[in-house]
Design a protein around this motif. Structure first.
Motif, PDB file in Angstrom:
ATOM      1  N   SER A 100      53.198  57.458  69.318  1.00  0.00           N
ATOM      2  CA  SER A 100      53.016  56.108  69.852  1.00  0.00           C
ATOM      3  C   SER A 100      53.126  55.021  68.790  1.00  0.00           C
ATOM      4  O   SER A 100      53.512  53.893  69.090  1.00  0.00           O
ATOM      5  N   ARG A 101      52.725  55.336  67.554  1.00  0.00           N
ATOM      6  CA  ARG A 101      52.767  54.331  66.496  1.00  0.00           C
ATOM      7  C   ARG A 101      52.879  55.007  65.140  1.00  0.00           C
ATOM      8  O   ARG A 101      52.578  56.189  65.000  1.00  0.00           O
ATOM      9  N   LYS A 102      53.298  54.242  64.165  1.00  0.00           N
ATOM     10  CA  LYS A 102      53.466  54.799  62.828  1.00  0.00           C
ATOM     11  C   LYS A 102      52.109  55.055  62.180  1.00  0.00           C
ATOM     12  O   LYS A 102      51.183  54.259  62.302  1.00  0.00           O
ATOM     13  N   GLY A 146      43.030  53.585  74.631  1.00  0.00           N
ATOM     14  CA  GLY A 146      43.944  52.853  73.763  1.00  0.00           C
ATOM     15  C   GLY A 146      43.964  53.303  72.321  1.00  0.00           C
ATOM     16  O   GLY A 146      44.557  52.641  71.477  1.00  0.00           O
ATOM     17  N   ASN A 147      43.323  54.428  72.004  1.00  0.00           N
ATOM     18  CA  ASN A 147      43.316  54.930  70.623  1.00  0.00           C
ATOM     19  C   ASN A 147      44.279  56.102  70.431  1.00  0.00           C
ATOM     20  O   ASN A 147      44.087  56.938  69.558  1.00  0.00           O
ATOM     21  N   THR A 148      45.319  56.152  71.250  1.00  0.00           N
ATOM     22  CA  THR A 148      46.276  57.255  71.207  1.00  0.00           C
ATOM     23  C   THR A 148      47.284  57.054  70.077  1.00  0.00           C
ATOM     24  O   THR A 148      47.900  56.001  69.961  1.00  0.00           O
ATOM     25  N   LEU A 149      47.440  58.093  69.273  1.00  0.00           N
ATOM     26  CA  LEU A 149      48.435  58.096  68.199  1.00  0.00           C
ATOM     27  C   LEU A 149      49.703  58.818  68.651  1.00  0.00           C
ATOM     28  O   LEU A 149      50.810  58.480  68.241  1.00  0.00           O
ATOM     29  N   ALA A 150      49.529  59.833  69.496  1.00  0.00           N
ATOM     30  CA  ALA A 150      50.654  60.558  70.094  1.00  0.00           C
ATOM     31  C   ALA A 150      50.194  61.104  71.431  1.00  0.00           C
ATOM     32  O   ALA A 150      49.015  61.413  71.614  1.00  0.00           O
ATOM     33  N   SER A 151      51.117  61.232  72.369  1.00  0.00           N
ATOM     34  CA  SER A 151      50.763  61.703  73.702  1.00  0.00           C
ATOM     35  C   SER A 151      51.642  62.888  74.108  1.00  0.00           C
ATOM     36  O   SER A 151      52.688  63.148  73.495  1.00  0.00           O
TER      37      SER A 151
END
Length: 202
Positions: free
Chosen positions: A126-128, A154-159
């Motif tokens: 989801s984000r770097k 909203g604290n997802t780094l990858a899904s």
């Protein structure tokens, strides 16, 4: 050489995590000693089993973990270790987690898909973040779990997806506490790269 402590609280696949970290060039200690944890360059919170058991077993280390996280040094929770980082879980009834990352742990919905979710599945990053440095989007990693972290907080780094979309990796607001629902130590070369990235973060 970075000193990494794997927290031993009675629930965890400690040896395979240790081998993965040693492969990444770390000096690895398995310990429940507060002094060792606070002195570490990085800490791993592993976990295999039930959320309620994990929270009961880790009670004696709550202040130590809080102090460590407040120092800003990196912590990585793996599988159940990610789940107990969260605020709460519906496993075994309503159970409070460490609340280091806001969010809830839910049971997979009843569908035609088998539970536990076991095997290889792709993740969408989801984000770097340095933890995923050099990891392509849609990389396949290895999962074994019946409960998942909801992406709503909203604290997802990858899904990933298995009947429903869920958080395959999460991060706290400060960026030093990371969780992976999957097992990097069982996810081949890409998983070992993630562990090496974690060691480099330390």
């Amino acid at each position: 050489m970075k000193k990494i402590v794997i927290i031993d609280y009675g629930l965890g696949n400690l040896r395979s995590v240790r081998k993965g970290l040693e492969h990444a060039g770390a000096d690895v200690i398995i310990s429940s000693d507060p002094a060792a944890i606070l002195d570490a360059d990085g800490v791993i919170l592993p976990g295999v089993g039930a959320f309620r058991d994990a929270m009961r077993n880790i009670q004696a280390l709550l202040d130590t973990i809080s102090s460590y996280v407040s120092s800003g040094k990196p912590m990585l929770g793996i599988c159940l270790g990610q789940q107990i980082l969260m605020s709460e879980s519906e496993e075994g009834g309503h159970t409070q987690g460490l609340d280091l990352i806001k969010g809830s742990v839910l049971r997979f919905p009843h569908t035609e898909l088998k539970v536990p979710h076991m095997g290889w599945n792709s993740i969408g990053i989801s984000r770097k973040h340095p933890f995923f440095e050099g990891i392509p989007d849609n990389t396949y990693v290895y999962f074994v779990h019946s409960y998942y972290v909801d992406t709503a907080a909203g604290n997802t780094l990858a899904s990933s997806e298995y009947g429903t979309k869920f958080a395959a990796s999460v991060i706290n607001d400060a960026g030093n506490v990371i969780g992976t629902q999957f097992h990097p130590e069982k996810s081949g070369d890409m998983g070992l790269r993630m562990l090496r990235n974690f060691v480099n973060m330390c």
